[in-house]
Design an enzyme around this catalytic site. Structure first.
Site, PDB file in Angstrom:
ATOM      1  N   SER A  42       0.811  -1.222   0.000  1.00 23.93           N
ATOM      2  CA  SER A  42       0.000   0.000   0.000  1.00 23.93           C
ATOM      3  C   SER A  42       0.844   1.271   0.000  1.00 23.93           C
ATOM      4  O   SER A  42       0.337   2.341  -0.322  1.00 23.93           O
ATOM      5  CB  SER A  42      -0.923   0.022   1.218  1.00 23.93           C
ATOM      6  OG  SER A  42      -0.172  -0.087   2.399  1.00 23.93           O
ATOM      7  N   ASP A 329      -3.098   8.166   7.812  1.00 33.04           N
ATOM      8  CA  ASP A 329      -4.213   7.429   8.416  1.00 33.04           C
ATOM      9  C   ASP A 329      -3.748   6.448   9.483  1.00 33.04           C
ATOM     10  O   ASP A 329      -4.410   5.468   9.734  1.00 33.04           O
ATOM     11  CB  ASP A 329      -4.982   6.681   7.326  1.00 33.04           C
ATOM     12  CG  ASP A 329      -4.105   5.645   6.635  1.00 33.04           C
ATOM     13  OD1 ASP A 329      -2.910   5.563   6.963  1.00 33.04           O
ATOM     14  OD2 ASP A 329      -4.613   4.916   5.768  1.00 33.04           O
ATOM     15  N   HIS A 332      -0.163   4.815   6.744  1.00 34.08           N
ATOM     16  CA  HIS A 332       0.481   5.325   5.535  1.00 34.08           C
ATOM     17  C   HIS A 332       0.947   6.762   5.696  1.00 34.08           C
ATOM     18  O   HIS A 332       0.312   7.537   6.408  1.00 34.08           O
ATOM     19  CB  HIS A 332      -0.501   5.226   4.369  1.00 34.08           C
ATOM     20  CG  HIS A 332      -1.042   3.846   4.228  1.00 34.08           C
ATOM     21  ND1 HIS A 332      -2.254   3.479   4.734  1.00 34.08           N
ATOM     22  CD2 HIS A 332      -0.496   2.739   3.681  1.00 34.08           C
ATOM     23  CE1 HIS A 332      -2.455   2.188   4.490  1.00 34.08           C
ATOM     24  NE2 HIS A 332      -1.398   1.717   3.859  1.00 34.08           N
TER      25      HIS A 332
END
Ligand SMILES: *[C@@H]1O[C@H](CO)[C@@H](O)[C@H](O)[C@H]1NC(C)=O
Ligand SMILES: *[C@@H]1O[C@H](CO)[C@@H](O)[C@H](O)[C@H]1NC(C)=O
Ligand SMILES: *[C@@H]1O[C@H](CO)[C@@H](O)[C@H](O)[C@H]1NC(C)=O
Length: 367
Positions: A42, A329, A332
């Protein structure tokens, strides 16, 4: 349970390392990479998880693509709508691991798109592209595809490890996690060897970051004083990341011998991120362990999600100024932090050997 670790939540905002990297490729007098192929999780997913498992809700993506770029942005390979792969593709998928996913890893909430699958996807793209180029009158298709001859000229970026380590940290003892690292590294090496067999030559390999400084680690594994570093990070998590990076760097230097035509650059992302955490204020960021989107504490709401707290709906909103947070968040990095990190690594000062991205197709001359 899937998603509960927050790792499957793709973060398009965090994909800017790839994007920023791209902006330095073209007008430089360096390698003129015609294409970028990115593999990872991610930290660089630009749409794979979103295309596969459901779109991320806003505010994800709110500061996306604020860069001005020379090379077009690299589309996610799995994003089948409107994508154009003429300058490469991004295979990174949120929640993915280096080690092949199995039932236990998948069951713990990680992605099915581990590195072995990302490699199959890369092979599919190349095989089908080659076939299409041999057929006439389909230029409207090939204009969206990479040129077969670009495969050996392209830049191959690898950025992963964080989910393999988290998988270990949430399911194993500290000692077992440590013992799992050599296997993860062997899978990483296998992946590079296979890409090399397929024609890849220039590899830009990111180390994993200080996972113990992610607010996620600090919130869910609150460290006892003896396990906390001077920044408030979880020391044992960072030690695992450091051990992973030590073995990764060692293996990369062995690969230089095994793969004589490869140019392998190891990039110390860990140090870049750790300096940012240590000197957050100096670089324009506030509380280095805070984050912008979502809420935890007296109640918990994930970024972009809703929850009912005492009969009232609460929303995991973004803060008013994401650019002052390192973490977006709690897992990340924010766009601003990724941009800062990208600028630290582009000139090669954190690379082994110390060559810049623009020169990362050349072996160092005076070695
Ligand atoms: C894909 O992108 C390339 C490079 O920007 C461009 O030349 C080409 O026309 C695009 N193809 C399509 C079908 O949009
Ligand atoms: C982790 O493993 C390495 C060898 O791979 C060893 O040197 C180190 O002491 C181990 N650390 C812990 C905490 O087990
Ligand atoms: C929910 O209500 C309880 C009881 O009134 C209270 O103690 C608690 O602080 C409230 N939680 C939040 C998040 O407002």
């Amino acid at each position: 349970m899937a998603g509960s670790w927050g790792l499957k939540k793709s973060l398009v905002v965090a994909a800017i390392v790839v994007a920023t990297v791209a902006s330095f490729l073209y007008p430089s007098r360096g390698c003129r990479f015609p294409a970028i192929y990115n593999f990872g999780d991610s930290n660089s997913d630009t749409g794979a998880a979103s295309a596969s498992f459901g779109r991320l809700p806003p505010p994800y993506g709110e500061t996306f693509f604020a860069e001005s770029l020379g090379l077009p942005l690299v589309n996610a390979y799995l994003d089948s709508i409107g994508s154009n792969f003429s300058h490469g593709a991004n295979f990174a998928a949120s929640g993915s691991t280096i080690q092949p996913v199995n039932a236990k890893i998948y069951g713990a909430g990680f992605s099915p798109f581990s590195f072995n699958v990302q490699l199959l996807q890369f092979e599919q793209l190349q095989d089908r592209t080659e076939e299409l180029y041999t057929q006439a009158e389909i230029s409207e298709i090939t204009s969206k595809l990479p040129k077969p001859e670009d495969i050996s000229q392209a830049l191959y970026i690898l950025d992963s490890g964080q989910n393999d380590l988290y998988y270990g940290l949430v399911t194993m003892t500290r000692k077992q996690v440590n013992e799992s690292i050599p296997y993860i590294i062997s899978q990483f090496a296998l992946f590079i060897e296979e890409l090399y067999q397929l024609g890849a030559r220039a590899f830009w390999i990111h180390s994993t970051g200080p996972v113990g400084c992610l607010p996620y680690s600090v919130i869910y594994f609150p460290p006892k004083p003896e396990n906390m570093d001077q920044n408030g990070c979880v020391k044992s998590h960072n030690e695992v990341a450091t051990e992973f990076n030590r073995l990764l760097k060692q293996r990369v230097s062995q690969l230089r011998v095994e793969l004589p035509d490869a140019v392998l650059t190891y990039v110390d992302i860990y140090s870049a991120k750790y300096s940012l955490i240590s000197e957050a204020n100096k670089h324009g960021f506030i509380d280095p362990l805070g984050y912008c989107c979502g809420h935890s504490g007296d109640y918990y709401v994930q970024c972009g999600k809703k929850a009912i707290v005492n009969g009232t709906e609460v929303v995991g909103n973004a803060c008013s100024d994401p650019s002052v947070y390192i973490s977006w968040d709690n897992v990340h990095y924010s766009h601003a932090a990724n941009r800062w990190v990208a600028h630290q690594i582009l000139d090669g000062s954190l690379s082994d050997p110390p060559i810049s991205l623009a020169q990362a197709c050349h072996k160092p001359v005076n070695s």
